[in-house]
Design a protein around this motif. Structure first.
Motif, PDB file in Angstrom:
ATOM      1  N   ILE A 155       0.874  -1.291   0.116  1.00  0.00           N
ATOM      2  CA  ILE A 155      -0.008   0.063   0.012  1.00  0.00           C
ATOM      3  C   ILE A 155       0.900   1.141   0.152  1.00  0.00           C
ATOM      4  N   ILE A 156       0.752   2.208  -0.981  1.00  0.00           N
ATOM      5  CA  ILE A 156       1.487   3.302  -0.890  1.00  0.00           C
ATOM      6  C   ILE A 156       0.524   4.422  -0.615  1.00  0.00           C
ATOM      7  N   PRO A 157       0.840   5.176   0.470  1.00  0.00           N
ATOM      8  CA  PRO A 157       0.044   6.506   0.577  1.00  0.00           C
ATOM      9  C   PRO A 157       0.353   7.478  -0.414  1.00  0.00           C
ATOM     10  N   ILE A 158      -0.483   8.279  -0.875  1.00  0.00           N
ATOM     11  CA  ILE A 158      -0.231   9.306  -1.825  1.00  0.00           C
ATOM     12  C   ILE A 158      -0.326  10.778  -0.984  1.00  0.00           C
ATOM     13  N   ILE A 159       0.651  11.254  -0.520  1.00  0.00           N
ATOM     14  CA  ILE A 159       0.480  12.088   0.710  1.00  0.00           C
ATOM     15  C   ILE A 159       0.762  13.683  -0.136  1.00  0.00           C
ATOM     16  N   PHE A 160      -0.024  14.765   0.117  1.00  0.00           N
ATOM     17  CA  PHE A 160       0.257  15.911  -0.333  1.00  0.00           C
ATOM     18  C   PHE A 160       0.405  16.729   1.143  1.00  0.00           C
ATOM     19  N   LYS A 161      -0.760  17.322   1.640  1.00  0.00           N
ATOM     20  CA  LYS A 161      -0.802  18.082   2.618  1.00  0.00           C
ATOM     21  C   LYS A 161      -1.450  17.381   3.830  1.00  0.00           C
ATOM     22  N   GLU A 162      -2.840  16.821   3.516  1.00  0.00           N
ATOM     23  CA  GLU A 162      -3.545  16.026   4.596  1.00  0.00           C
ATOM     24  C   GLU A 162      -3.109  14.798   4.780  1.00  0.00           C
ATOM     25  N   ASP A 218      -5.360  11.689   7.190  1.00  0.00           N
ATOM     26  CA  ASP A 218      -6.468  10.879   6.731  1.00  0.00           C
ATOM     27  C   ASP A 218      -5.899   9.644   5.986  1.00  0.00           C
ATOM     28  N   VAL A 219      -5.189  10.134   4.871  1.00  0.00           N
ATOM     29  CA  VAL A 219      -4.793   9.170   3.957  1.00  0.00           C
ATOM     30  C   VAL A 219      -3.984   7.907   4.730  1.00  0.00           C
ATOM     31  N   LEU A 220      -3.203   8.252   5.630  1.00  0.00           N
ATOM     32  CA  LEU A 220      -2.494   7.071   6.427  1.00  0.00           C
ATOM     33  C   LEU A 220      -3.269   6.325   7.136  1.00  0.00           C
ATOM     34  N   GLN A 221      -4.370   6.986   7.819  1.00  0.00           N
ATOM     35  CA  GLN A 221      -5.205   6.283   8.609  1.00  0.00           C
ATOM     36  C   GLN A 221      -6.178   5.361   7.481  1.00  0.00           C
ATOM     37  N   ALA A 222      -6.481   5.905   6.430  1.00  0.00           N
ATOM     38  CA  ALA A 222      -7.111   5.117   5.559  1.00  0.00           C
ATOM     39  C   ALA A 222      -6.283   3.767   5.003  1.00  0.00           C
ATOM     40  N   CYS A 223      -5.073   4.182   4.987  1.00  0.00           N
ATOM     41  CA  CYS A 223      -4.110   3.065   4.345  1.00  0.00           C
ATOM     42  C   CYS A 223      -4.088   1.815   5.771  1.00  0.00           C
ATOM     43  N   GLU A 224      -3.722   2.504   6.748  1.00  0.00           N
ATOM     44  CA  GLU A 224      -3.867   1.628   7.996  1.00  0.00           C
ATOM     45  C   GLU A 224      -5.092   0.604   7.882  1.00  0.00           C
ATOM     46  N   SER A 225      -6.476   1.186   7.696  1.00  0.00           N
ATOM     47  CA  SER A 225      -7.497   0.478   7.894  1.00  0.00           C
ATOM     48  C   SER A 225      -7.587  -0.616   6.751  1.00  0.00           C
ATOM     49  N   VAL A 226      -7.044  -0.162   5.519  1.00  0.00           N
ATOM     50  CA  VAL A 226      -7.131  -1.117   4.591  1.00  0.00           C
ATOM     51  C   VAL A 226      -6.234  -2.192   4.690  1.00  0.00           C
ATOM     52  N   GLY A 241      -5.227  -3.430   7.731  1.00  0.00           N
ATOM     53  CA  GLY A 241      -5.652  -4.048   8.721  1.00  0.00           C
ATOM     54  C   GLY A 241      -6.910  -5.100   8.086  1.00  0.00           C
ATOM     55  N   LYS A 242      -7.728  -4.486   7.264  1.00  0.00           N
ATOM     56  CA  LYS A 242      -8.629  -5.315   6.429  1.00  0.00           C
ATOM     57  C   LYS A 242      -8.103  -6.604   6.026  1.00  0.00           C
ATOM     58  N   LEU A 243      -7.139  -6.287   4.999  1.00  0.00           N
ATOM     59  CA  LEU A 243      -6.507  -7.228   4.283  1.00  0.00           C
ATOM     60  C   LEU A 243      -5.728  -8.490   4.937  1.00  0.00           C
ATOM     61  N   GLU A 244      -5.170  -7.891   5.982  1.00  0.00           N
ATOM     62  CA  GLU A 244      -4.334  -8.596   6.858  1.00  0.00           C
ATOM     63  C   GLU A 244      -5.584  -9.700   7.726  1.00  0.00           C
ATOM     64  N   ALA A 245      -6.408  -9.379   8.161  1.00  0.00           N
ATOM     65  CA  ALA A 245      -7.616 -10.044   8.863  1.00  0.00           C
ATOM     66  C   ALA A 245      -8.078 -11.131   7.740  1.00  0.00           C
ATOM     67  N   ALA A 246      -7.846 -11.198   6.693  1.00  0.00           N
ATOM     68  CA  ALA A 246      -8.126 -12.087   5.386  1.00  0.00           C
ATOM     69  C   ALA A 246      -6.783 -13.113   5.242  1.00  0.00           C
ATOM     70  N   GLY A 247      -5.881 -12.735   5.854  1.00  0.00           N
ATOM     71  CA  GLY A 247      -4.708 -13.640   6.045  1.00  0.00           C
ATOM     72  C   GLY A 247      -3.794 -13.142   4.726  1.00  0.00           C
ATOM     73  N   ILE A 248      -3.819 -11.891   4.163  1.00  0.00           N
ATOM     74  CA  ILE A 248      -3.111 -11.528   3.221  1.00  0.00           C
ATOM     75  C   ILE A 248      -1.959 -10.817   3.601  1.00  0.00           C
ATOM     76  N   ARG A 249      -0.695 -11.075   2.897  1.00  0.00           N
ATOM     77  CA  ARG A 249       0.618 -10.455   3.459  1.00  0.00           C
ATOM     78  C   ARG A 249       0.893  -9.167   3.004  1.00  0.00           C
ATOM     79  N   VAL A 250       0.506  -8.183   3.716  1.00  0.00           N
ATOM     80  CA  VAL A 250       0.514  -6.588   3.184  1.00  0.00           C
ATOM     81  C   VAL A 250       1.747  -5.879   3.914  1.00  0.00           C
ATOM     82  N   LYS A 251       2.023  -4.935   3.123  1.00  0.00           N
ATOM     83  CA  LYS A 251       3.155  -3.997   3.597  1.00  0.00           C
ATOM     84  C   LYS A 251       2.562  -2.684   3.313  1.00  0.00           C
ATOM     85  N   LEU A 297      -1.507  -1.108  -4.200  1.00  0.00           N
ATOM     86  CA  LEU A 297      -2.834  -0.175  -3.768  1.00  0.00           C
ATOM     87  C   LEU A 297      -2.169   1.353  -3.677  1.00  0.00           C
ATOM     88  N   GLU A 298      -2.550   2.091  -4.262  1.00  0.00           N
ATOM     89  CA  GLU A 298      -2.356   3.701  -4.176  1.00  0.00           C
ATOM     90  C   GLU A 298      -3.530   4.178  -3.315  1.00  0.00           C
TER      91      GLU A 298
END
Lengths: 477, 477
Positions: free
Chosen positions: A295-302, A305-313, A315-325, A349-350
Motif C-alpha cells: 500500500i502506497i499512501p499518496i500524500i500532499f498536505k492532509e 486521513d490518508v495514512l489512517q485509511a491506508c492503515e485501515s485497508v 488491517g482489513k487485508l491482514e484479517a483475510a490472511g493477506i501478506r501486506v506491506k 494499492l495507491e
C-alpha cells in the motif's frame, strides 16, 4: 541492508544470464559473495519466498506422506553398497575424514541424496504387508562437488532445500503408479507457482543411478534451455536387494519390496524467478509472494486521513490472511513503485486524498501494469479475486511461451536451427547409438519421451527406421 | 511400522535413563539404530512433534526477526580467524578434506555454530546506523565431533535442529538489552512447552568462546541433573573486530558494531519428553501434540451410529483447527488406550451407545487420568478449555517439581548431599579459584548466577568471604 549498488538499473531480460545474476542480488534473493565457490546465502526476502514455496510442497505431500529427518553423514561402507548408485556419484561426493585433529575410522559422505542413509533403516521398519505403502519425505541440505560452472539456485555445491520423498511398495506395479502420482503432484505444485512443466521419461543413459527408470519434469527458461525441476525414479527392487528390505506377504513369504524416490530442489525458485520476471524485476505469483500487497499512501498536505485509511485497508487485508506491506517511508511514490516492482509484489494499492473522497483506491497489477479504481468497501474481495486473475494470467502466459517454443522437427538441421528458441520434438527409434549420435550432432540433450506417451508414427530423425516414439531435445542447464 | 518389541512394558520413570531410551523408541520419537555413533533418525511421529515445537519458535521470532539460511561449509581460513572461538571448538570440528577423489585446496569445516559463516556476510550487509538493529535467525543442522557418551536429542554429533539467531546493534548496551530479550523469548517459548526454566549468567570459564558473557536457561531433569536448553551470548565487538563489521554512525564515523547470538536445539524436545512423561509413556502439552485428541468408538452391536457420531465429532473438532485422530481399528478399546497414552495424546474421547443416548462423550485427560462426561453439543469448547487446563497443570506440576528441588545450601557437604535431588543454591565470592574448587570438591558444576540477580548477602561457601552473589550448582548433562 542499504547497498549503494542497488541504484544501477537492471539489465534487460533479453540478456538473460546477466539479468538472472542481477535480479538475485537486487531482488534480495541470494547473495553470491559467500567465500566458497558454489555456496550461496539466502537473503531474508529470498528465504521468505523459499518458505512459502516449500510450505506448498509440504501441504501437497502431507495429504498422504509423513515428514521425517535422517542424518546428513553416511558411512562409507553403506554408501558403497549399491554399485551403480555409487558409480553415479563417486566423483561428486564430499568426504569428511577428520573429527577434531584425529582421522576418522570410517570416512563419512555428505549425502548427495539419501537412499543409502534411509534404506538401512527401512530394512528395520518394514516387516509386513501391513506396513506398506510407506511414504516418507524430508527437506534437507545435500551436497555435490560440482566441477562444472556453478550458478545460484541452479547448480550448487550445497543444495540447501532438497525435498526428497522415498516410498516403499509391495509390487513393481504399485511403485510405477506412485511414480506417476509423484509427477502429478509436481505438476500441481508447479501449477501453483504458475509454471507449466513437461514430464518425460529420461533415456536409459540419463536415468538415476540404480533406478529402473526416471521420469523428470522440465521447465523452459527464457534463453531456450530447459531446467530439470523435478524427478521421480522407479527403483524396482534394486535397492531392496542391496539393503535387504523384505516384507512378509499375506501368504507368509518374505519378498523384496519395490521402491520409488522423487525430488525437488530450490531450482523451483530459480524457475519461478526466471520465467515470470521482467525488465522491472521479479514478478512473484500471489500464492507464494512474501509481500502480496503493498500500500502506497499518496500524500500532499492532509497526510493523517490518508495514512489512517491506508492503515485501515492494511488491517482489513491482514484479517483475510493477506501478506501486506504499508510503505509509509519518506521516499517519493515513484521510488516506492520502483522498489516494490523490483521485489515482484503482485498488487499495489495507491491511496491519495482524491481516492479517499471517492472512497476508492487505485489497484495496480504487477504482471501487466494495468490500473483500475476499486471501492474501499469491498477491497478484500477485489484483491483476492485479482490474486486469482494474476495467478491464472502468469500461468497462461508461461504456458503460451512454452507451447510456442516446442517445435516439431524432421531433421537434425531443423533441430540445430531451433535450439536457441526452445525444445525440439523429433521421432527417435529408441536405439542408444542413434540417441547419442543425435545429441552429439546437434550439441544438445535428449530430455526424454513425453509422459504420458503420445500416439504417433514416423521415421527416426537419425536412422530413418519407422518408430512410434517422439522425444524432446533441448539444450539443458 | 509394526515392531514386535513394542509389546514389552515401558520401564518405570524412576529408572530415568532406561525409561528415556525406551520411550524414544516406543513413543516413535527417535530411532537410535542408525549405523554411526551419535547420529539418530527422527521417526515421522517424532518429527511431527519437532515441527510443532519449531513452529512455535518461528512464531515467536518472526515478530521482529527474519529467517535466513547460510551455508553449512565454512572455509578453514574464515573459521580460524577468531582465536578464542576456534580454541573452544577445534577438538570438535568435522573437516571435509576431499571432493570426489581429489583433496580440496581449502579444508571445509561442518559448522559447529555459524558465527564464522555469517559474519563475513554481515560485513557486507551492514553499512549505516539505519541498517541496525539487524536480527536474523536460521534453523539448521550443526555438527560436533563429540567424544563423550552421546545420547539422542541431548548430546549429538549432528544437531539436526539448531535454531541460531544472530543480531547486530549499534552499542554494547543495545546488545545487552537483546540478550535479556532473548532470554525472555526463550522463557515464553518454554512456557508454551509447559517447562519452567532457570536463567543464569554462566561463570566466565563456561561462557561461549569469544563472548563477553553468556546467559543460559536450564531445565531440571527427573534424575536431578540440569539440561542446558537455551543460551544467549553477548559478543561485544569481539567478532566485529575480527570480521571488520563497522557502520557509519549519525556523525559520519565508522564504528564497530556489537553483536549477540542465541540458540536453541532439539534439547527442547528432550526436556519436554523427560519432564512431562510418566510410567505410561509420553505426556505431550496440547500446544505441540501431533495428535491432540483421539476418539475411541466403544462398539458392541450397533456400530454404525457410534461410528457416525465419532466422525461427526472429529469433523467438528477439525473445523476448529484441532489435530484429531479417530481410532476405528479392530483393536480392543484397552489396547487403544494403551497405545495413545504411550503416544502422549492429551485428550481421549470415548463414545459408546450409552454415551450417544445421553448425547455425551467421556473425556479422559492424559495428564491426570481424570474422566468426565461432556455434552456433544459443546464438545469443541469443552475440549479447547481442557487443553488450557492441561497446559497449565503440566506447567504448574513441573514448576512445583523444580521449586521443590532447588535447595539453599550453606556448606559443601550440604551441596553434596543434595546433588542427587536437584539444584543447590549457594553463596559464592565470584573468585575463579573458589569456583573451580567448589566444582571439584562436590563433583558438580556451577550453572551460574541467577538472572536477574537476587538481592542477598552471605559468606562464600568455599572461602567464607562476604558476598552478595549466589550461584546455582548442579550435576549437568
Amino acid at each position: 541492508m542499504a547497498e549503494q549498488e542497488k541504484e544501477a538499473a537492471l539489465p534487460s531480460k533479453a540478456s538473460f544470464s546477466e539479468w538472472y545474476n542481477d535480479i538475485l542480488h537486487k531482488g534480495e534473493i541470494m547473495d553470491v559473495r559467500y567465500p566458497v565457490k558454489g555456496l550461496y546465502v539466502w537473503y531474508p526476502f529470498g528465504f521468505n519466498l523459499r518458505r512459502n514455496v516449500y510450505d506448498l510442497i509440504r501441504e501437497l505431500l502431507d495429504k498422504d506422506h509423513q515428514e521425517t529427518l535422517f542424518p546428513l553423514l553416511i558411512p562409507e561402507n553403506e554408501f558403497m553398497k549399491e554399485a551403480e548408485h555409487i558409480k553415479g556419484f563417486e566423483d561428486e561426493v564430499y568426504w569428511v575424514t577428520h573429527g577434531g585433529m584425529s582421522p576418522l575410522d570410517v570416512k563419512l559422505a555428505l549425502r548427495p541424496t539419501s537412499e543409502t542413509a534411509i534404506y538401512p533403516m527401512y530394512k528395520l521398519w518394514v516387516r509386513s504387508h501391513a506396513d506398506l505403502p510407506l511414504k516418507l519425505y524430508q527437506i534437507v541440505n545435500t551436497f555435490r562437488y560440482e566441477t562444472k560452472h556453478t550458478r545460484p539456485l541452479i547448480r550448487l555445491r550445497e543444495i540447501t532445500s532438497f525435498k526428497e520423498a522415498h516410498t516403499v511398495h509391495a509390487t513393481w506395479e504399485d511403485a510405477a503408479v506412485q511414480v506417476d502420482e509423484a509427477i502429478r503432484l509436481y505438476t500441481e505444485f508447479y501449477r501453483k507457482l504458475a509454471i507449466p512443466v513437461l514430464p518425460s521419461k529420461r533415456p536409459d543413459w540419463d536415468k538415476f543411478p540404480g533406478a529402473d527408470y526416471t521420469i523428470a519434469t522440465d521447465a523452459l527458461m527464457p534463453d531456450g534451455k530447459t531446467l530439470q525441476v523435478g524427478t521421480a525414479h522407479h527403483l524396482g527392487d534394486n535397492f531392496a536387494k542391496t539393503f535387504d528390505i523384505q516384507y512378509e506377504n499375506p501368504e507368509g513369504e518374505q519378498v523384496y519390496v519395490h521402491q520409488t524416490c522423487y525430488g525437488i530442489s530450490e531450482r523451483s525458485v530459480a524457475a519461478l524467478i526466471s520465467i515470470h520476471g521482467d525488465d522491472k524485476g521479479l514478478v512473484i505469483p500471489p500464492e507464494v509472494a512474501p509481500v502480496q500487497v503493498v500500500i502506497i499512501p499518496i500524500i500532499f498536505k492532509e497526510a493523517a486521513d490518508v495514512l489512517q485509511a491506508c492503515e485501515s485497508v492494511k488491517g482489513k487485508l491482514e484479517a483475510a490472511g493477506i501478506r501486506v506491506k504499508l510503505d509509509a517511508s519518506d521516499n517519493r511514490p515513484g521510488a516506492k513503485y520502483y522498489k516494490w516492482e523490483l521485489k515482484g509484489v503482485p498488487v499495489r494499492l495507491e491511496i491519495g486524498p482524491r481516492d479517499l473522497k471517492n472512497n476508492a483506491a487505485m489497484m495496480v497489477r504487477r504482471d501487466t501494469g494495468e490500473k483500475q479504481q476499486i471501492s474501499l468497501d469491498n477491497i478484500r474481495d477485489e484483491v483476492l479475486s485479482m490474486f486469482s486473475v494474476i495467478q491464472d494470467n502468469l500461468y497462461e502466459k508461461a504456458k503460451q511461451g512454452l507451447d510456442q517454443r516446442i517445435m516439431e522437427c524432421i531433421s537434425l538441421a531443423d533441430i540445430k536451427e531451433n535450439l536457441s528458441k526452445g525444445i525440439s520434438k523429433v521421432f527417435w527409434c529408441g536405439d542408444k547409438d542413434c540417441g547419442l549420435r543425435l545429441e552429439d550432432e546437434v550439441g544438445a540433450g535428449i530430455l526424454g519421451i513425453p509422459s504420458p506417451q503420445e500416439s504417433c508414427r514416423g521415421k527416426c530423425v537419425v536412422c530413418e527406421t519407422d518408430t512410434d516414439t517422439k522425444v524432446y531435445v533441448a539444450r539443458t542447464y
